[in-house]
Each structure stands twice: as structure tokens, then as C-alpha cells.
Design an enzyme around this catalytic site. Structure first.
Site, PDB file in Angstrom:
ATOM      1  N   ASP A  10     -60.646 -18.938  71.081  1.00  0.00           N
ATOM      2  CA  ASP A  10     -61.418 -18.531  70.109  1.00  0.00           C
ATOM      3  C   ASP A  10     -61.633 -16.727  70.155  1.00  0.00           C
ATOM      4  OD1 ASP A  10     -63.745 -18.693  68.222  1.00  0.00           O
ATOM      5  OD2 ASP A  10     -65.099 -18.603  69.790  1.00  0.00           O
ATOM      6  N   SER A  11     -62.476 -16.251  68.921  1.00  0.00           N
ATOM      7  CA  SER A  11     -62.622 -14.814  68.992  1.00  0.00           C
ATOM      8  C   SER A  11     -63.522 -14.608  70.120  1.00  0.00           C
ATOM      9  CB  SER A  11     -63.332 -14.411  67.850  1.00  0.00           C
ATOM     10  OG  SER A  11     -64.431 -15.478  67.498  1.00  0.00           O
ATOM     11  N   TYR A  42     -64.359 -12.258  64.360  1.00  0.00           N
ATOM     12  CA  TYR A  42     -63.437 -12.046  63.393  1.00  0.00           C
ATOM     13  C   TYR A  42     -63.876 -12.355  61.950  1.00  0.00           C
ATOM     14  CZ  TYR A  42     -59.825 -12.866  67.320  1.00  0.00           C
ATOM     15  OH  TYR A  42     -59.262 -12.597  68.445  1.00  0.00           O
ATOM     16  N   CYS A 184     -68.289 -23.135  62.358  1.00  0.00           N
ATOM     17  CA  CYS A 184     -68.105 -22.138  63.397  1.00  0.00           C
ATOM     18  C   CYS A 184     -68.370 -22.672  64.709  1.00  0.00           C
ATOM     19  CB  CYS A 184     -68.771 -20.769  63.080  1.00  0.00           C
ATOM     20  SG  CYS A 184     -68.912 -19.687  64.197  1.00  0.00           S
ATOM     21  N   THR A 185     -67.559 -22.623  65.656  1.00  0.00           N
ATOM     22  CA  THR A 185     -67.855 -23.147  67.038  1.00  0.00           C
ATOM     23  C   THR A 185     -68.912 -22.367  67.843  1.00  0.00           C
ATOM     24  OG1 THR A 185     -65.893 -21.851  67.918  1.00  0.00           O
ATOM     25  CG2 THR A 185     -65.389 -23.860  67.313  1.00  0.00           C
ATOM     26  N   HIS A 186     -69.511 -21.454  67.411  1.00  0.00           N
ATOM     27  CA  HIS A 186     -70.716 -20.697  68.013  1.00  0.00           C
ATOM     28  C   HIS A 186     -72.051 -21.220  67.457  1.00  0.00           C
ATOM     29  CE1 HIS A 186     -68.095 -17.370  68.677  1.00  0.00           C
ATOM     30  NE2 HIS A 186     -69.129 -16.590  69.170  1.00  0.00           N
TER      31      HIS A 186
HETATM   32  N1  DGL Z   1     -66.276 -19.294  66.814  1.00  0.00           N
HETATM   33  C1  DGL Z   1     -65.580 -18.272  65.549  1.00  0.00           C
HETATM   34  C2  DGL Z   1     -65.593 -19.350  64.435  1.00  0.00           C
HETATM   35  O1  DGL Z   1     -65.506 -20.727  64.688  1.00  0.00           O
HETATM   36  C3  DGL Z   1     -66.492 -17.304  65.563  1.00  0.00           C
HETATM   37  C4  DGL Z   1     -65.879 -16.440  64.428  1.00  0.00           C
HETATM   38  C5  DGL Z   1     -66.147 -14.851  64.521  1.00  0.00           C
HETATM   39  O2  DGL Z   1     -65.605 -14.321  65.589  1.00  0.00           O
HETATM   40  O3  DGL Z   1     -66.880 -14.406  63.526  1.00  0.00           O
HETATM   41  O4  DGL Z   1     -65.453 -19.039  63.466  1.00  0.00           O
END
Ligand code: DGL
Length: 274
Positions: A10-11, A42, A184-186
């Protein structure tokens, strides 16, 4: 059987929601996790930049001799679309989360939350439309959710959290969605606040967890789960401070043991070995 590790990236730290789910489903698997914490977020960047970062991330994870790669990032998954970016089986979060939402919705109104890049891509809507002609999608970008989560601002009693959740989710609530994709995984870290605002009967789909289950099902069907009978390891790589990663990771994944190593930019772009 295959004892190679499962690669997840992930980012930042959000993809650890996918690691947690994989750990639950397959505790004996070794997991390699890469979080590009020096370059997160990202989701506010251009598609070209996201694709450039994604190809570096995927190459780095692929070099660790993994048997499957999961892009536990909605932003990367939606930028890649249907591209197959590596030789090993590859899973993004979009299709598994869309499938879970389509099977959960009863009113056929699905809310989609994600980073600006994810929502701009239309990837979740396309995935839902490909699975069901009945379902209507209401999509909203939530640009401040990632920095809030990375900084631990997730308490549903916090006035900032409450007001940001209401600001972003209001159009979804007004349209009567009964299912919301946390695209988004966050975002699962804001689940309590989102549930409190949307109501207890809303179904919240964790995109990272859905991707973990899809990859697990693939490994099961391919007879590629590990034959190990002891608990697997979690090895993390990060582009920023390993100490900060370690400290923050426990907010995401609880008290599990993990090793954390720093990756330099030279290593990330493949000019030096890890
Ligand atoms: N967890 C990332 C996602 O699912 C975070 C995105 C980000 O870095 O902005 O999109």
C-alpha cells in the site's frame, strides 16, 4: 502446497487492514508487506505518478519471491484497472469489494468512498455495473480521511472526525444507501464514526479485507497455501522510518510481532538489493 510468502503493499499503513484479514484466514502464512510511507498519500496525485509508484512497489514486492501479490490500495488498484502488472497472481481491492457490495445491498443503492484519484477513475462504479444492472452508485471523494487515519485521528467522539464524516458521507446517506464500500484501505479505521453517522444497519465493506479473502480463496483453489504448521512471520518494508512504522502499525494491526526494514529509493527502483 507453496511456502513462499504472500506479498501485500500500500502507499502507507492502510493495507495492514488486508494483512490483518489474511492473518486471520491463514495464520501460518508468511506475509511480506511494503508500505511506501515516505510518499503517502498517493490518492491526491496524478494517474501517471500513481502508476509510476505502483510499478516500483510491485517490482519490489515481486523480487521477494512471493506467490501472490495484493495491491491493498484502492488508489493503485483503480489506476491499474484491468492491467495485469506482474507474473505472479495479482489481486487489487476493486473487484472483491464491488462483489461484496453487490451481494450485500438490498435497496440496490451503494455508497462508494475513496481517495480523489480512486473516485475520479470510476473503477468501482464500472466494477459494480459489470456485476449488476440494478445497483445505483453514489461516489464521494474523501481527501482528508487518509491523513486523518495516518495521524491517528479516528475517534468517533472527536469533533473533527464527526464533522468530516458527515461532510463526506452526507450525499450517500441522503440517497438512502444501505451498503458503503470503504474503497480506500485506510477507511476501516473510521468505521465506528461512519457507522454512527450512517446507522447500525448499514453494511460497510472493507476493501482490504475483501481483497485478502479473494487472494485466500485463490490460494486455496490452487492448492498453494503453505504446509507450515507453525505461525507465519510478518516482514515489513518501509521507505520512511522503521521505528515510526512499527509504532503506528500497531494501531492498525494490534499487537502482532513483525520485523520492519527500511527500503532506500535505490532499492525501491531496483538499483540496489535489499
Ligand atoms: N490505502 C490507500 C488507498 O486505498 C491510501 C491512498 C493514498 O495513499 O492516498 O487508496
Amino acid at each position: 502446497m507453496n511456502d513462499n510468502a504472500i506479498g501485500i503493499f500500500d502507499s502507507g499503513l492502510g493495507g495492514l487492514t488486508c494483512v490483518a484479514e489474511m492473518k486471520k484466514a491463514a495464520p501460518n502464512e508468511n506475509i511480506i508487506y511494503f508500505g511506501d510511507t515516505a510518499r503517502v498519500p498517493y490518492g491526491t496525485r496524478s494517474r501517471e505518478t500513481i502508476l509510476e509508484y505502483a510499478s516500483q512497489d510491485i517490482a519490489l514486492v515481486a523480487r521477494q519471491n512471493v506467490k501472490v501479490i495484493i495491491a491493498a490500495c484502492g488508489t493503485v488498484s483503480s489506476a491499474l484497472g484491468d492491467t495485469i502488472p506482474c507474473d505472479v497472481p495479482f489481486f487489487g481491492v476493486v473487484y472483491p469489494a464491488a462483489r461484496a457490495a453487490v451481494s450485500a445491498t438490498r435497496r440496490h443503492i451503494i455508497g462508494i468512498t475513496g481517495t480523489p484519484a480512486t473516485i475520479r477513475s470510476g473503477a468501482y462504479e464500472r466494477a459494480v455495473a459489470g456485476m449488476s444492472s440494478e445497483d445505483i452508485c453514489i461516489s464521494v471523494p474523501c481527501p482528508l480521511f487518509v491523513p486523518m487515519v495516518e495521524n491517528g485521528i479516528t475517534d468517533p467522539d472527536d469533533v473533527v472526525v464527526r464533522s468530516m464524516v458527515e461532510r463526506y458521507l452526507a450525499p450517500i446517506k441522503e440517497k438512502g444507501a444501505d451498503t458503503v464500500i470503504l474503497g480506500c484501505t485506510h477507511y476501516p479505521h473510521l468505521e465506528d464514526a461512519i457507522r454512527r453517522y450512517m446507522g447500525d444497519d448499514v453494511v460497510l465493506i472493507s476493501s482490504g479485507a475483501a481483497a485478502a479473502r479473494a487472494a485466500y480463496d485463490h490460494l486455496t483453489a490452487a492448492d498453494a497455501l503453505s504446509g507450515r504448521d507453525t505461525e507465519g512471520s510478518i516482514t515489513c518494508f518501509t521507505t520512511d522510518s522503521p521505528d515510526m512504522f512499527y509504532e503506528n502499525a500497531h494501531r492498525f494491526i494490534g499487537d502482532v510481532s513483525m520485523a520492519v526494514h527500511k527500503v532506500t529509493m535505490e532499492q525501491l527502483v531496483g538499483k540496489e538489493q535489499i
